[in-house]
Motif scaffolding. Structure first.
Motif, PDB file in Angstrom:
ATOM      1  N   ASP A  34       0.864  -1.182   0.000  1.00  0.00           N
ATOM      2  CA  ASP A  34       0.000   0.000   0.000  1.00  0.00           C
ATOM      3  C   ASP A  34       0.902   1.235   0.000  1.00  0.00           C
ATOM      4  O   ASP A  34       1.382   1.674   1.048  1.00  0.00           O
ATOM      5  N   LYS A  35       1.122   1.796  -1.170  1.00  0.00           N
ATOM      6  CA  LYS A  35       2.043   2.929  -1.291  1.00  0.00           C
ATOM      7  C   LYS A  35       1.481   4.211  -0.684  1.00  0.00           C
ATOM      8  O   LYS A  35       2.229   5.162  -0.438  1.00  0.00           O
ATOM      9  N   SER A  36       0.164   4.225  -0.428  1.00  0.00           N
ATOM     10  CA  SER A  36      -0.434   5.401   0.214  1.00  0.00           C
ATOM     11  C   SER A  36      -0.127   5.448   1.708  1.00  0.00           C
ATOM     12  O   SER A  36      -0.412   6.440   2.375  1.00  0.00           O
ATOM     13  N   ARG A  37       0.472   4.371   2.258  1.00  0.00           N
ATOM     14  CA  ARG A  37       0.841   4.317   3.669  1.00  0.00           C
ATOM     15  C   ARG A  37       2.370   4.131   3.817  1.00  0.00           C
ATOM     16  O   ARG A  37       2.845   3.564   4.783  1.00  0.00           O
ATOM     17  N   THR A  38       3.111   4.619   2.845  1.00  0.00           N
ATOM     18  CA  THR A  38       4.548   4.365   2.782  1.00  0.00           C
ATOM     19  C   THR A  38       5.365   5.625   3.072  1.00  0.00           C
ATOM     20  O   THR A  38       5.130   6.680   2.470  1.00  0.00           O
ATOM     21  N   ALA A  39       6.301   5.497   3.994  1.00  0.00           N
ATOM     22  CA  ALA A  39       7.243   6.572   4.311  1.00  0.00           C
ATOM     23  C   ALA A  39       8.494   6.402   3.476  1.00  0.00           C
ATOM     24  O   ALA A  39       8.976   5.285   3.270  1.00  0.00           O
ATOM     25  N   LYS A  40       9.043   7.522   3.008  1.00  0.00           N
ATOM     26  CA  LYS A  40      10.252   7.502   2.183  1.00  0.00           C
ATOM     27  C   LYS A  40      11.380   8.238   2.904  1.00  0.00           C
ATOM     28  O   LYS A  40      11.261   9.442   3.164  1.00  0.00           O
TER      29      LYS A  40
END
Length: 262
Positions: free
Chosen positions: A40-46
């Motif tokens: 789920d890239k909408s819940r991903t920290a970078k």
């Protein structure tokens, strides 16, 4: 009768095939965790780490343009500039990370991890906006750990922490601090000297319960550096991707993406 037996055989085969398909589906990402393991890239920290993974100063000269260009071109939530040492004399002080921050339009926060006769050794955290509140925890005389709440989506925040370790006594103090601040959204990133990685692993496994945290050691491509990057957090975080890119000379960027699971 033969037709009936053939029909039953086909039905059984179809049923077995369906069961096998349902239990083995990993969502196409190789995670092996079934449909719930889809990224789920909408819940991903970078987290962007810029380092040469050595003990030396990241900026031995005043040419910062390649690092500034990388920062401007990379989408991230927090930047860690590793070993941005501040040199000083009786008449002047040179803080290269402050100039990088100014040129890239970010806010700098210096995190010390040592001191020499004419240098404050440490990392710099760069953020896109000023913090309302932050904390620096003293691990040893000249080694501190940074902590602050940082948004990484419109509705989610991480309790981001950072510290770098070159000796075993720093690890012991850091693990104690992490144990007291290990919440669901806790995410820690920094560098650790390669020859004490095992000490970090052992200390965490002793202080924390097995299922309460995750630890990933991010190595460079040739695995010959003096330091490694570590990513540590609650078990709700999952490392999804690491992308290493050359910037200039031995300086590299590591874009690390970690998902906060539901």
């Amino acid at each position: 009768m033969k037709d009936l037996i053939k029909l039953i055989g086909i039905l059984l085969f179809t049923l077995l095939l369906a069961c096998s398909s349902d239990s083995g589906d990993d969502g196409g990402n190789g995670g092996g965790g079934g449909k719930d393991d889809v990224w789920d890239k909408s819940r991903t920290a970078k987290v962007l780490v810029i380092s040469d993974l050595s003990a030396g100063n990241l900026f031995p000269n005043t040419n910062y343009s390649s690092v500034v260009n990388t920062i401007k071109a990379t989408e991230q939530n927090v930047i860690l500039l590793n070993n941005t040492n501040v040199s000083f004399s009786a008449t002047e002080m040179l803080n290269p990370a402050a100039k990088v921050a100014h040129q890239s339009l970010y806010m700098p926060y210096f995190v010390p991890h040592g001191k020499t006769g004419n240098e404050y050794l440490g990392n710099t955290i760069l953020l896109g906006q000023a913090l309302n509140e932050m904390q620096q925890t003293v691990l040893s005389a000249d080694c501190w750990m940074f902590q602050a709440e940082i948004p990484f989506t419109s509705s989610l925040k991480m309790r981001f922490s950072s510290g770098s370790f070159s000796s075993e006594d720093q690890i012991a103090a850091a693990v104690s601090s992490i144990k007291n601040n290990l919440f669901v959204s806790t995410l820690v990133a920094g560098t650790v000297k390669r020859n004490i990685v095992s000490k970090l692993v052992t200390s965490l496994s002793t202080a924390l319960t097995k299922d309460s945290y995750m630890l990933n050691i991010v190595d460079n491509v040739n695995k010959s550096s003096e330091y490694c990057i570590y990513i540590l957090g609650s078990s709700k975080w999952k490392l999804r991707d690491t992308n290493e890119s050359a910037i200039s000379g031995d300086i590299k960027s590591f874009l690390i993406q970690i998902e906060l699971l539901k």
